[in-house]
Design a protein around this motif. Sequence first.
Motif, PDB file in Angstrom:
ATOM      1  N   THR A   1      -3.359   2.295  -3.694  1.00 18.37           N
ATOM      2  CA  THR A   1      -3.697   2.998  -2.461  1.00 18.37           C
ATOM      3  C   THR A   1      -4.740   2.245  -1.652  1.00 18.37           C
ATOM      4  OG1 THR A   1      -5.302   4.337  -3.674  1.00 18.37           O
ATOM      5  CG2 THR A   1      -3.098   5.271  -3.359  1.00 18.37           C
TER       6      THR A   1
ATOM      7  N   ASN B   1      -3.802  -2.601   1.997  1.00 17.70           N
ATOM      8  CA  ASN B   1      -3.471  -2.318   3.392  1.00 17.70           C
ATOM      9  C   ASN B   1      -1.946  -2.264   3.536  1.00 17.70           C
ATOM     10  OD1 ASN B   1      -2.372  -4.926   3.947  1.00 17.70           O
ATOM     11  ND2 ASN B   1      -4.419  -5.724   4.341  1.00 17.70           N
ATOM     12  N   GLU B   2      -1.493  -1.925   4.709  1.00 22.31           N
ATOM     13  CA  GLU B   2      -0.064  -1.737   4.927  1.00 22.31           C
ATOM     14  C   GLU B   2       0.743  -2.993   4.605  1.00 22.31           C
ATOM     15  OE1 GLU B   2       2.884  -0.732   8.655  1.00 22.31           O
ATOM     16  OE2 GLU B   2       0.917   0.203   8.621  1.00 22.31           O
ATOM     17  N   ASP B   3       0.289  -4.154   5.051  1.00 21.18           N
ATOM     18  CA  ASP B   3       1.009  -5.401   4.773  1.00 21.18           C
ATOM     19  C   ASP B   3       1.079  -5.689   3.278  1.00 21.18           C
ATOM     20  OD1 ASP B   3       1.709  -5.992   7.366  1.00 21.18           O
ATOM     21  OD2 ASP B   3       0.026  -7.362   7.707  1.00 21.18           O
TER      22      ASP B   3
ATOM     23  N   GLN C   1       1.023  -3.482   0.827  1.00 21.67           N
ATOM     24  CA  GLN C   1       1.967  -2.545   0.228  1.00 21.67           C
ATOM     25  C   GLN C   1       3.407  -2.965   0.499  1.00 21.67           C
ATOM     26  OE1 GLN C   1       1.249   1.606   1.022  1.00 21.67           O
ATOM     27  NE2 GLN C   1      -0.969   1.380   0.791  1.00 21.67           N
ATOM     28  N   LEU C   2       3.673  -3.386   1.722  1.00 25.24           N
ATOM     29  CA  LEU C   2       5.028  -3.834   2.058  1.00 25.24           C
ATOM     30  C   LEU C   2       5.393  -5.085   1.278  1.00 25.24           C
ATOM     31  CD1 LEU C   2       5.021  -3.142   5.887  1.00 25.24           C
ATOM     32  CD2 LEU C   2       6.295  -1.890   4.127  1.00 25.24           C
TER      33      LEU C   2
ATOM     34  N   LYS D   1       9.365   7.081   1.890  1.00 20.66           N
ATOM     35  CA  LYS D   1       7.969   7.235   2.320  1.00 20.66           C
ATOM     36  C   LYS D   1       7.117   6.120   1.709  1.00 20.66           C
ATOM     37  CE  LYS D   1       8.715  12.146   1.921  1.00 20.66           C
ATOM     38  NZ  LYS D   1       8.418  13.315   1.133  1.00 20.66           N
TER      39      LYS D   1
ATOM     40  N   LEU E   1       4.994   4.003   2.840  1.00 17.96           N
ATOM     41  CA  LEU E   1       3.572   3.961   3.227  1.00 17.96           C
ATOM     42  C   LEU E   1       3.054   5.336   3.560  1.00 17.96           C
ATOM     43  CD1 LEU E   1       3.724   0.785   5.427  1.00 17.96           C
ATOM     44  CD2 LEU E   1       3.101   0.958   3.030  1.00 17.96           C
TER      45      LEU E   1
END
Length: 106
Positions: free
Chosen positions: A8, A11-13, A15-16, A104, A106
């Motif tokens: 968690t 960051n978004e990048d 996680q992707l 889901k 992100l």
Amino acid sequence: MEVIKAKTDMNEDQQLDFYENMFNALADKNRLKILNQISQSSNKSLCVCDLEALLDLKQSKISYHLKQLVNANILSVQKQGTWNYYSLNEKQIQLLLTEDTCCKIL
């Protein structure tokens, strides 16, 4: 077997990238054939020599694909004598294919 989730605190990048690595490992016909053969084996575990005979692929090619699947935590490896035996990390696969992950991320 260990289950690895995207943290968690990523960051978004990040996680992707995490999910991209796992989905890329599954996005190859030979890797899917390897997973299928392992899942159908009587003891749910195969070595490279077993896969070589079943898939008509060279050892070096199989080893490359196995490494991709192990790095994505989709397969686990156990050393027995001089042989490495590969088995499915079913918990990781289930996590990857859950509705929460697919819908889901992100």
